[in-house]
Scaffold this motif. Structure first.
Motif, PDB file in Angstrom:
ATOM      1  N   THR A   1     -39.932 -15.457 -21.818  1.00 25.17           N
ATOM      2  CA  THR A   1     -40.029 -14.580 -20.649  1.00 25.17           C
ATOM      3  C   THR A   1     -39.363 -15.195 -19.425  1.00 25.17           C
ATOM      4  O   THR A   1     -39.042 -14.490 -18.471  1.00 25.17           O
ATOM      5  N   GLU A   2     -39.142 -16.505 -19.448  1.00 30.58           N
ATOM      6  CA  GLU A   2     -38.507 -17.167 -18.312  1.00 30.58           C
ATOM      7  C   GLU A   2     -36.999 -16.909 -18.270  1.00 30.58           C
ATOM      8  O   GLU A   2     -36.349 -17.189 -17.270  1.00 30.58           O
ATOM      9  N   TRP A   3     -36.456 -16.410 -19.371  1.00 28.50           N
ATOM     10  CA  TRP A   3     -35.029 -16.061 -19.430  1.00 28.50           C
ATOM     11  C   TRP A   3     -34.941 -14.567 -19.765  1.00 28.50           C
ATOM     12  O   TRP A   3     -34.965 -14.192 -20.938  1.00 28.50           O
ATOM     13  N   PRO A   4     -34.847 -13.688 -18.760  1.00 30.47           N
ATOM     14  CA  PRO A   4     -34.902 -12.241 -18.991  1.00 30.47           C
ATOM     15  C   PRO A   4     -33.882 -11.721 -19.995  1.00 30.47           C
ATOM     16  O   PRO A   4     -34.148 -10.746 -20.689  1.00 30.47           O
ATOM     17  N   LEU A   5     -32.734 -12.367 -20.089  1.00 33.84           N
ATOM     18  CA  LEU A   5     -31.719 -11.859 -21.010  1.00 33.84           C
ATOM     19  C   LEU A   5     -32.037 -12.181 -22.465  1.00 33.84           C
ATOM     20  O   LEU A   5     -31.327 -11.730 -23.368  1.00 33.84           O
ATOM     21  N   THR A   6     -33.106 -12.953 -22.711  1.00 33.27           N
ATOM     22  CA  THR A   6     -33.521 -13.238 -24.086  1.00 33.27           C
ATOM     23  C   THR A   6     -34.846 -12.590 -24.426  1.00 33.27           C
ATOM     24  O   THR A   6     -35.267 -12.615 -25.577  1.00 33.27           O
ATOM     25  N   ASP A   7     -35.500 -12.022 -23.444  1.00 27.76           N
ATOM     26  CA  ASP A   7     -36.885 -11.588 -23.607  1.00 27.76           C
ATOM     27  C   ASP A   7     -36.962 -10.145 -24.075  1.00 27.76           C
ATOM     28  O   ASP A   7     -36.613  -9.235 -23.326  1.00 27.76           O
ATOM     29  N   PRO A   8     -37.426  -9.910 -25.300  1.00 26.03           N
ATOM     30  CA  PRO A   8     -37.509  -8.526 -25.791  1.00 26.03           C
ATOM     31  C   PRO A   8     -38.559  -7.692 -25.087  1.00 26.03           C
ATOM     32  O   PRO A   8     -38.545  -6.471 -25.182  1.00 26.03           O
ATOM     33  N   SER A   9     -39.464  -8.334 -24.358  1.00 25.10           N
ATOM     34  CA  SER A   9     -40.515  -7.569 -23.667  1.00 25.10           C
ATOM     35  C   SER A   9     -40.130  -7.230 -22.237  1.00 25.10           C
ATOM     36  O   SER A   9     -40.859  -6.559 -21.535  1.00 25.10           O
TER      37      SER A   9
ATOM     38  N   PRO B   1     -38.725  -5.372 -19.153  1.00 19.99           N
ATOM     39  CA  PRO B   1     -38.471  -3.944 -18.930  1.00 19.99           C
ATOM     40  C   PRO B   1     -36.978  -3.650 -18.849  1.00 19.99           C
ATOM     41  O   PRO B   1     -36.215  -4.399 -18.250  1.00 19.99           O
ATOM     42  N   ASN B   2     -36.595  -2.535 -19.428  1.00 19.48           N
ATOM     43  CA  ASN B   2     -35.190  -2.153 -19.452  1.00 19.48           C
ATOM     44  C   ASN B   2     -34.620  -2.002 -18.046  1.00 19.48           C
ATOM     45  O   ASN B   2     -33.468  -2.339 -17.785  1.00 19.48           O
ATOM     46  N   THR B   3     -35.432  -1.517 -17.130  1.00 19.16           N
ATOM     47  CA  THR B   3     -34.943  -1.308 -15.765  1.00 19.16           C
ATOM     48  C   THR B   3     -34.557  -2.623 -15.109  1.00 19.16           C
ATOM     49  O   THR B   3     -33.689  -2.660 -14.251  1.00 19.16           O
ATOM     50  N   THR B   4     -35.228  -3.720 -15.473  1.00 17.87           N
ATOM     51  CA  THR B   4     -34.885  -5.014 -14.888  1.00 17.87           C
ATOM     52  C   THR B   4     -33.497  -5.443 -15.323  1.00 17.87           C
ATOM     53  O   THR B   4     -32.697  -5.923 -14.516  1.00 17.87           O
ATOM     54  N   VAL B   5     -33.194  -5.286 -16.605  1.00 15.80           N
ATOM     55  CA  VAL B   5     -31.865  -5.630 -17.092  1.00 15.80           C
ATOM     56  C   VAL B   5     -30.827  -4.709 -16.449  1.00 15.80           C
ATOM     57  O   VAL B   5     -29.755  -5.148 -16.058  1.00 15.80           O
ATOM     58  N   ARG B   6     -31.142  -3.439 -16.318  1.00 14.04           N
ATOM     59  CA  ARG B   6     -30.218  -2.502 -15.671  1.00 14.04           C
ATOM     60  C   ARG B   6     -29.928  -2.918 -14.245  1.00 14.04           C
ATOM     61  O   ARG B   6     -28.786  -2.861 -13.787  1.00 14.04           O
ATOM     62  N   GLN B   7     -30.952  -3.350 -13.558  1.00 18.07           N
ATOM     63  CA  GLN B   7     -30.765  -3.817 -12.189  1.00 18.07           C
ATOM     64  C   GLN B   7     -29.839  -5.028 -12.157  1.00 18.07           C
ATOM     65  O   GLN B   7     -28.967  -5.142 -11.300  1.00 18.07           O
TER      66      GLN B   7
ATOM     67  N   TYR C   1     -26.372 -10.011 -13.920  1.00 21.89           N
ATOM     68  CA  TYR C   1     -26.190 -10.057 -15.376  1.00 21.89           C
ATOM     69  C   TYR C   1     -25.128 -11.078 -15.760  1.00 21.89           C
ATOM     70  O   TYR C   1     -25.289 -11.851 -16.711  1.00 21.89           O
ATOM     71  N   LEU C   2     -24.031 -11.100 -15.025  1.00 22.97           N
ATOM     72  CA  LEU C   2     -22.956 -12.061 -15.287  1.00 22.97           C
ATOM     73  C   LEU C   2     -23.215 -13.381 -14.588  1.00 22.97           C
ATOM     74  O   LEU C   2     -22.770 -14.433 -15.060  1.00 22.97           O
ATOM     75  N   PHE C   3     -23.906 -13.339 -13.482  1.00 29.97           N
ATOM     76  CA  PHE C   3     -24.220 -14.570 -12.756  1.00 29.97           C
ATOM     77  C   PHE C   3     -25.012 -15.530 -13.642  1.00 29.97           C
ATOM     78  O   PHE C   3     -24.884 -16.744 -13.525  1.00 29.97           O
ATOM     79  N   ARG C   4     -25.821 -14.985 -14.564  1.00 24.70           N
ATOM     80  CA  ARG C   4     -26.650 -15.812 -15.434  1.00 24.70           C
ATOM     81  C   ARG C   4     -25.883 -16.397 -16.616  1.00 24.70           C
ATOM     82  O   ARG C   4     -26.402 -17.274 -17.306  1.00 24.70           O
ATOM     83  N   THR C   5     -24.690 -15.906 -16.905  1.00 21.31           N
ATOM     84  CA  THR C   5     -23.981 -16.335 -18.106  1.00 21.31           C
ATOM     85  C   THR C   5     -22.582 -16.879 -17.840  1.00 21.31           C
ATOM     86  O   THR C   5     -22.041 -17.620 -18.660  1.00 21.31           O
ATOM     87  N   PHE C   6     -21.975 -16.520 -16.716  1.00 25.37           N
ATOM     88  CA  PHE C   6     -20.607 -16.933 -16.405  1.00 25.37           C
ATOM     89  C   PHE C   6     -20.618 -18.241 -15.608  1.00 25.37           C
ATOM     90  O   PHE C   6     -21.652 -18.657 -15.091  1.00 25.37           O
ATOM     91  N   PRO C   7     -19.459 -18.884 -15.497  1.00 24.17           N
ATOM     92  CA  PRO C   7     -19.393 -20.152 -14.750  1.00 24.17           C
ATOM     93  C   PRO C   7     -19.856 -19.992 -13.314  1.00 24.17           C
ATOM     94  O   PRO C   7     -19.612 -18.966 -12.675  1.00 24.17           O
ATOM     95  N   PHE C   8     -20.499 -21.025 -12.813  1.00 19.95           N
ATOM     96  CA  PHE C   8     -20.941 -21.046 -11.421  1.00 19.95           C
ATOM     97  C   PHE C   8     -19.782 -21.400 -10.506  1.00 19.95           C
ATOM     98  O   PHE C   8     -18.836 -22.082 -10.896  1.00 19.95           O
ATOM     99  N   ILE C   9     -19.873 -20.928  -9.274  1.00 18.28           N
ATOM    100  CA  ILE C   9     -19.011 -21.397  -8.197  1.00 18.28           C
ATOM    101  C   ILE C   9     -19.934 -21.918  -7.114  1.00 18.28           C
ATOM    102  O   ILE C   9     -20.950 -21.303  -6.810  1.00 18.28           O
TER     103      ILE C   9
END
Length: 708
Positions: free
Chosen positions: A423-431, A433-439, A446-454
């Motif tokens: 649950t601490e990593w929303p992009l891995t958590d099946p529980s 809420p869909n609206t959170t991922v949509r947001q 969504y990309l900030f969590r997976t792409f290179p940092f600046i």
């Protein structure tokens, strides 16, 4: 600004229809013009001069004591003069004064406002306010633009009368004395004039005298033709917004500062004085664009070290009904203390989020503001939609809710899913809420969590892939698969240390699957032959295999691996599959070393992601298989072990098969692809645990059957 309900009441459908653009919205300028028009209607109302007024610039003064100071000039005598009884009137600024004072703000630190009405600085002292009051006569009335209007206007004597009084030092002394006497101390105020033109008439406010409005308009327009290095950028041309032939200006301001004479490096060879030929906006249209600022700024959020604008509009010509909806959301955003434009749009336009072909669209742009007057645009689209973030979130939810991530969806609860989640990593958590991922998709997180940092102190750049991919996703434009994988690997390599960030890898993989399933990943870059990639459709893990004697062989661990490979489209390629299986073996053996040998340094540390190259695949594969064989023999000697074969035979067999299909020395896979699937494999291996020894039993059964 009118509340949405009041706006609808003041402008019923038939009246609002007449205020809307006659042409379909097809450009950023059209959107800005619509926003500016709505803002004008909601603040200054209609009329020829409404777009030039800035009533919101003094809305905080309404109801404040001593907030309106008017110099009273009597023009009914033989000579213009101050009112004999009350040269200055100090009163409270109210709603009833808004139209009368006709205030037009000029955003310049040392300049006077365009209108004769001028707003003081905050908490100005009486002496300074007295000076501002005098300047209504000595500075504004004598301004060259104002005098030019007066020369050609039938009411020009009114302006000349103010200037005449301003030449009388005794009159100015009376103004100064009256202001300082009337005021109780420092205050913030509007300073203006009142004029009496009839002997038995009332004193009139600037908004009631046409020449003041015309002079105000001329002063504001003069700044639109002489901005930056331009001296007179104006001419007869076709207006970009209305399509009509009219007088146009070339250096019109707008809330995004997209076209300025100062930005000559963006337009090589640009002659600022001829800019009206390239970017013609009518005079009234230019002012309307400027009025869009409040709404445009409200529809922005900060991400990727840039300001991302998210401007809603409806395709075609907006209807009154659509405009009411649009105004409501713009009003709410402009009034919010901490606006969240993305969530507000979804709350307000939720029905459009599931419509791929709906009329609601968004202009999206990532803008870097270097200075007040110099912005850079790094990515933009007119085709942003609520549909695509919704679809990506739905696909992401399906992936993380499958047996690959969720142990509740697995056939055998004794085994962990192939990939870890929390649950601490929303992009891995099946529980989650869909609206959170949509947001997260819509906002860029969504990309900030997976792409290179600046770094936070590093400005966005034109080649920032996060911005490029973010804008593509919002507009439904497919992204090259290699671009995603390369960005994922760079993020993995940017980490400190050689450890495998399991949850980051899992997040990236889930995201890749979701984007593929949403139809947003292609095999090649735009302009070359490419096809959309169909992502995995994870269904249940394969059932137990039937034995020839009618029983079953509970090869759950083997079947989990086979099911994952079979259902993951990317692993159809033997080179990617080989990289994945090598990683899985490294992860499995490394976990064994740590668990049973208590080693602080394992093969996971020996063969980090950054060290993986095609030239090393064969050597590393042989070394890890050798270790697996050695550990299998050692473990088989334990009293509690029944292993008669290699511990991770399902993986080693797969490696042998994959490398038989494609010799690693001949691999054409990119290094990024190799590293990504290797990292995915290591994550799989590290997460591949069981609660019993049924797979060991299966190995033993298989070995016995082979020996027989």
């Amino acid at each position: 600004m009118l509340e949405p309900r009041a706006f609808r009441k003041k402008y019923p459908p038939e009246q609002l229809e007449a205020e809307l653009p006659e042409r379909p919205i097809s450009s950023l300028r059209d959107i800005q013009h619509l926003y500016g028009r709505l803002y004008t209607l909601a603040t200054a109302g209609g009329g020829d001069y409404a777009a030039y007024l800035t009533p919101d610039q003094a809305k905080d003064l309404i109801g404040a004591e001593e907030s309106l100071i008017a110099v009273r000039v009597d023009l009914t005598g033989s000579q213009p003069a101050l009112d004999a009884q009350q040269p200055v009137d100090v009163t409270q600024y109210t709603e009833g004064h808004v139209q009368n004072v006709a205030h037009c703000k000029y955003n310049a630190a040392r300049g006077i406002d365009h209108s004769v009405t001028h707003r003081s600085g905050r908490n100005s002292d009486p002496e300074k306010l007295a000076r501002y009051a005098c300047e209504r006569l000595t500075k504004w009335a004598t301004d060259d633009v104002v005098q030019s209007v007066a020369d050609d206007h039938p009411d020009g004597d009114v302006v000349r009368g103010l200037a005449t009084v301003g030449e009388d030092e005794d009159a100015l002394d009376r103004i100064r004395a009256a202001v300082q006497t009337e005021l109780g101390g420092s205050t913030t105020a509007l300073l203006t004039v009142q004029v009496r033109r009839e002997a038995d008439g009332e004193y009139e406010w600037p908004g009631e005298i046409p020449v003041f409005n015309e002079a105000m308009r001329a002063r504001k327009l003069s700044k639109l033709v002489s901005k930056g290095q331009a001296t007179n950028s104006a001419g007869e041309a076709t207006d970009l917004v209305s399509g009509e032939r009219t007088r146009t200006v070339g250096t019109a301001e707008d809330p995004l500062n997209y076209f300025l004479g100062k930005q000559m490096e963006k337009f090589p060879g640009l002659d600022p004085d001829e800019a009206w030929r390239i970017h013609p906006i009518s005079e009234d249209g230019a002012v309307t664009l400027m009025n869009a600022e409040a709404f445009v700024d409200a529809c922005t959020h900060r991400t990727f070290n840039a300001d991302v604008y998210y401007l809603p509009y409806f395709l075609g010509r907006p209807t009154p009904g659509e405009t009411y909806k649009l105004y409501t959301v713009l009003y709410k955003m402009a009034q919010a203390d901490d606006p969240n434009p993305i969530q507000e749009f979804y709350d307000r336009f939720d029905g459009d989020a599931d419509k791929k072909g709906g009329r609601l669209r968004f202009y999206v742009a990532a803008v870097m503001k270097h200075q007040m007057s110099r912005f850079d645009v790094y990515g933009e689209t007119l085709n942003g939609s609520l549909y695509y973030p919704t679809e990506v979130a739905r696909q992401h939810d399906q992936v993380t809710g499958s047996w690959v991530f969720d142990e509740d969806a697995a056939v055998n609860a004794d085994h962990t899913p192939p990939l870890p989640s929390t649950t601490e990593w929303p992009l891995t958590d099946p529980s989650d809420p869909n609206t959170t991922v949509r947001q997260m998709v819509a906002s860029g997180e969504y990309l900030f969590r997976t792409f290179p940092f600046i770094d936070d102190d590093t400005d966005a750049t034109v080649d920032d892939e996060r911005i490029d991919v973010h804008v593509s996703i919002l507009s439904g434009e497919p992204v090259p698969r290699q671009q995603l994988v390369s960005a994922y690997v760079q993020r993995l390599l940017d980490r400190d240390g050689d450890g495998v960030p399991e949850l980051l890898v899992t997040s990236q993989f889930a995201q890749l699957c979701a984007l593929e399933n949403a139809g947003l990943v292609t095999t090649a870059r735009t302009g070359t032959e490419s096809t959309l990639i169909d992502g995995p459709d994870y269904h249940a893990m394969q059932p137990d295999s039937a034995r020839t004697d009618g029983g079953t062989v509970a090869l759950d661990r083997t079947e989990k691996l086979e099911s994952f490979i079979d259902q993951t489209d990317g692993l159809d390629d033997p080179e990617r599959r080989g990289a994945f299986l090598l990683g899985a073996l490294v992860g499995q053996v490394g976990t064994f070393q740590r668990s049973y040998h208590d080693r602080s340094t394992t093969v996971i540390d020996q063969y980090p992601i950054k060290a993986m190259t095609k030239t090393k695949v064969k050597r590393i594969t042989q070394q890890v298989i050798d270790k697996d064989v050695v550990y299998s023999r050692e473990f088989a000697k334990r009293s509690d072990s029944n292993i008669n074969s290699t511990m991770y035979k399902e993986i080693t067999n797969g490696i042998v098969k994959a490398m038989a299909e494609s010799d690693p020395d001949q691999w054409e896979i990119s290094t990024d692809d190799l590293r990504f699937y290797y990292a995915l494999g290591v994550t799989y291996g590290m997460n591949n645990t069981t609660t019993d020894d049924e797979n060991s039993d299966a190995d033993a059964d298989e070995s016995n059957e082979t020996n027989e």
